[in-house]
Design a protein around this motif. Sequence first.
Motif, mmCIF file in Angstrom:
data_model
loop_
_atom_site.group_PDB
_atom_site.id
_atom_site.type_symbol
_atom_site.label_atom_id
_atom_site.label_comp_id
_atom_site.label_asym_id
_atom_site.label_seq_id
_atom_site.Cartn_x
_atom_site.Cartn_y
_atom_site.Cartn_z
ATOM 1 N N MET C 219 0.944 -1.329 0.012
ATOM 2 C CA MET C 219 0.164 -0.043 0.149
ATOM 3 C C MET C 219 1.230 0.989 -0.168
ATOM 4 N N HIS C 220 0.020 2.135 -0.607
ATOM 5 C CA HIS C 220 1.191 3.623 -0.603
ATOM 6 C C HIS C 220 0.681 3.720 0.388
ATOM 7 N N ARG C 289 2.448 9.884 10.853
ATOM 8 C CA ARG C 289 3.074 9.117 9.938
ATOM 9 C C ARG C 289 3.700 9.598 9.314
ATOM 10 N N GLY C 290 4.658 11.297 9.316
ATOM 11 C CA GLY C 290 5.281 11.648 8.534
ATOM 12 C C GLY C 290 4.935 11.080 7.305
ATOM 13 N N ALA C 291 4.442 10.962 6.899
ATOM 14 C CA ALA C 291 3.991 10.727 5.312
ATOM 15 C C ALA C 291 4.263 12.132 4.080
ATOM 16 N N TRP C 292 3.796 13.239 5.252
ATOM 17 C CA TRP C 292 3.528 14.342 4.444
ATOM 18 C C TRP C 292 4.372 14.584 2.949
ATOM 19 N N PRO C 293 5.950 14.023 3.492
ATOM 20 C CA PRO C 293 7.169 14.182 2.291
ATOM 21 C C PRO C 293 6.088 13.169 1.507
ATOM 22 N N TYR C 294 5.059 12.438 1.038
ATOM 23 C CA TYR C 294 5.088 11.365 -0.319
ATOM 24 C C TYR C 294 4.020 12.837 -0.945
ATOM 25 N N GLU C 301 -0.093 9.413 -6.818
ATOM 26 C CA GLU C 301 -1.011 8.675 -5.821
ATOM 27 C C GLU C 301 -0.604 10.481 -5.130
ATOM 28 N N SER C 302 0.173 10.786 -5.533
ATOM 29 C CA SER C 302 0.442 12.333 -4.840
ATOM 30 C C SER C 302 -0.832 13.328 -5.491
ATOM 31 N N ALA C 354 -3.364 2.849 -4.668
ATOM 32 C CA ALA C 354 -2.279 2.759 -3.629
ATOM 33 C C ALA C 354 -2.008 1.249 -3.696
ATOM 34 N N TYR C 355 -2.353 0.597 -3.980
ATOM 35 C CA TYR C 355 -2.525 -0.622 -4.424
ATOM 36 C C TYR C 355 -1.295 -0.971 -4.557
#
Lengths: 300, 380, 418
Positions: C219-220, C289-294, C301-302, C354-355
């Motif tokens: 998953m993304h 989760r610190g996922a902002w950079p993505y 996806e972004s 996302a998969y």
Amino acid sequence: MGLDRRDFFKIVTAGSASMLAGEVKAGANGGNHRFSDNFGVLVDTAICIGCRKCEWGCEQANSLAFRDKSEYEDKSVFENQRRPVPDKYTVVNTFEKPLDPANPYYLKVQCMHCNHPACVSACIVGALEKKTEGPVTYDPWKCMGCRYCMVACPFQVPAYEYAEPLTPQVRKCGFCYDKLKDGKKPGCVEACPNEALTFGKRGDLLELAHNRIIQNPEKYVSHVYGEYEAGGTSWMYLAGVEFEKTELPVIGSEPIPEITESIQHGIFKAFVPPLALYGLLALAMHTFREKQAEKGDNHE
Amino acid sequence: MKIISKNPAIVGLFLPLILAVGFVSGVSRLSADEAKKTTLDCGECHTCENPSAENLCLKPCPSLFMLQEHAKHTVTEAPDSMLLKILVNEYGPVRFNHKLHARMSDMDKGCAECHHYSPEGRIPPCGECHGGEANPANLRQPSLKGAYHRQCLSCHREWSHSTACAVCHIPLGAESLTGNVKDPTDIIGIPHPLITEPVKRVYYTPYDRGPMVTFYHKEHIDLFGLRCVDCHQKENCVFCHDLQKPARLKKSQEEVHAICSGCHGTHKCSKCHDKKEKPAFSHADTGWPLSRFHRGADCRACHPTGKRISKLNKECIGCHAGWNQETFAHAVVGLQLDEIHIEIECADCHVDRKFENKPVCSGCHDDGRDPRKNPPGKKI
Amino acid sequence: MNNHQIPAPVKAVYFTRGARILALIAGIGMLAYFYRMIVGLTIANINDQYPWGIWIAIDVATGVALAAGGFTTAALAHIFHRERYHSLVRPALLTAMLGYTFVVIGLLADLGRYYNVWHPVLPSMWQGNSVLFEVGMCVTIYLTVLYIEFLPIVVERFKGKVDLPKPLAGLNKIIELSLSIADATLNKLISVFIIAGVVLSFLHQSSLGTLMIIAPTKMHPLWYSAVSPLFFLLSAIAVGFPMVIFESLLASRSFKLKPEIDILSSLAKMIPFFLGIYLGAKFIDLTLRGAWPYLLDGSVESFVFLIELGLGAVLPIILLLNDRIRNSFGGLLAASALVIFGVAMNRINVFLVAYNPLYAEKPYLPSIYEIAVTIGLIALLILVYRAIVMIFPVISVPPSDGSNLVDRTEGSLVEVRR
């Protein structure tokens, strides 16, 4: 999952206590040792010669195909990376040997038979089952074909008979469970001329694997793939290069279904949360009804 | 036991100790009768009926580590050709030209190329330890089938890039037709030429001032006592052969120079290179023909730095100044001195210690006897 | 029942031009559906790497999410007793009932062995660890509950009016009796089912979000979160009212009824609140989760993620906070459509975008058959909805058009302005 974690902590605390007492114990992930008596196979990619006899043995044992052995001497199949398909539970692929590109390493791919299989956790009807001996088996009569197991599998192993109109099955290596019960080895292991596949108890195989690494540090990287991956698997690998360079996925040591199962069991703990929600809503309904009635009376 | 089973490193460190203590204590305590009471099968580890502390007669097999022992064996001991047929079921037997493989291995790791256990004396055949089925109690030890295939295929596939069974296996039933046996050296459709030791080789090089290099192969073995592997290093099958490429029969200039310069040095080209074929080396050309005593000596015994020795006189004491009646074993010249003569000074017979001259008896004996007719000891 | 809004069967011409087009699409879809049932899944573009396609992502996951109007409206009107919204309960209930029915129909197309779909009901095959088992059971029970909740409408329509033609006339009395029994019991028990419906919805709406947690490595990171079930629940709650508004507006347009803008607008006032909670939770989760950079890596996806939340959540909040937009037909329609789009996109993103499976050779794109079945089922759903509201008393007509109404007790149908 709660039980497992408790076990885990028990082992960790016991382990650290005994270490303080001057005794050396097995390291972290003690939960893995519960699977020491499971059957497993160690695939030594440094010994594998890519003869593909395991594919033949598998197809014989599972009545998938009846080709002549010599047909498996065809090396052109290695040009593409192959995946297990409905009529081939195992395939051999290559990966690069840096010092000798003309003679690559070979990697046999099949179901890993995880200690904590995600597919089994995912299966809605229990068609997939983790046997106490180690194999993860499949019962097509239970299966309704939702293919959630294929979504769940971290190794992307199960294949589906999409071409089958009415009775498609999930197809994957079943560790020749019937042969195992008769005290025999799986078809692929029996067929391997080089004994690159070693069949045995998972605990013994781990010992063997680490022994090989220690004796031949120049031949192997110090990593037994499957010892901890996804919480440990019955099938394990040795290789001469980092596993990141093979097609095997990089997977952490947590059992894959751990999170979903803890969420599920959290939500349904003795049905308390749903019943509590029910009670809460009933109470709200009652309170608001009274309020509304009062309001209504005032309006009248 | 748990500690051991979980930590192979500890086992590695302490195994010899554990085994030693175990044997000493175990063997001294157990009488043969007592041993029979145990559930262990003696024959599993011992080759003889009644092992003792003096004679353990241990089998090499059930070991934690693959047994490694390499005594010096030569190619001549190798059996010529053998028919491997213990495991015949699906495929026919394998005709294995042991000698050919031994010769090839001689240019690499020798017998150890295949035999991980080749002790002094008889080398046990593979099947003595490796059984027909993989031993479930000892996963480390492959079955005979696995051991054979690992040995053969690890090399064969390197140059053949094939794992086809028929390369080695004779078709089932064909082995009975004795007249029709496949040449065991024919592994790719062409029989492998017998590996022989040439007497001399003349190489033509692109070096203008001395295109010809004459190499006396036999001389290097016989005269200088070199083994194959001293020059032919890592020359296993794949060194010459790769079926995807033409056979590599020549070494590169660098490789050749590296081999020769290991002993000769490369500073002086004319040492090997010439416009014509060089004659074989003869010590006599240096003005010093080697006599029977010096002929068999190692070159380096006299030329420790590899340099020429100049300004030598012919007197033995020029070099062998330290000889006296105690340090010189007179028997090497073919005369074992008797009890009386072995005690007297060298110079009593060899006047002025000139050993190259004929010895005299007149220093002691007045009867004018001749040492040849009347030797002071026993001729051998 | 509210005394100034009376649900009644809508009287209109069934086969308008739009309905004919829908019928054509539905017909093609049904052909594709039956073709699938005969030749198997080979006509879909799913494979071993992408075992799930739009039949799961749209027909099932999005279908369940968009049917959330049923439980949110039921909770609002029946549990929290906001009586003014009673007129919306029946359409929402019908949408939920049809929605879940079509989820099951869509699911059957996706199941390799659809004839085994009943297996999870067998205790011998219960598998408590499976998220899908829980979803399946909840959906099954909830669907039953929905049918039970709909029963009073059926009773209301036919009680005292059962008059089957001659050969079946003997059954008239039996049916009439069972209808009156149902009427008597249901009135007492309906609250039980309404609360059960809400609880079941909470459970399976959230569990749909748990489904993909079992594939952490595929998953993304923008969508993979351990609190994904919470997002699914929050977004389902948030999309419930927009769905009701959207349908109501479309139905009034289609049947040429005066839209109940005032009720819908006050309902829409709550949407920014729910959307805000959903957005806030997402924001906290991405930060933790610190996922902002993505979000800034320029990947597909972004981009899709930004559209999903930007167009599907942020924009409708802004629109609905504006009184003028919220009180206009177009503004309400656009804002609710955006929320629906956002949640639908979220489901598609989680299940498809996302998969990222291992060893995939090419990305998944649905086949023409998959698209035909999906669109065909949606068209069919609209047609069935249209038929039911013309047969059963589902849609309430505002009192301002009271002249068009005939007293319900006299049993005449609504006369609709042309």
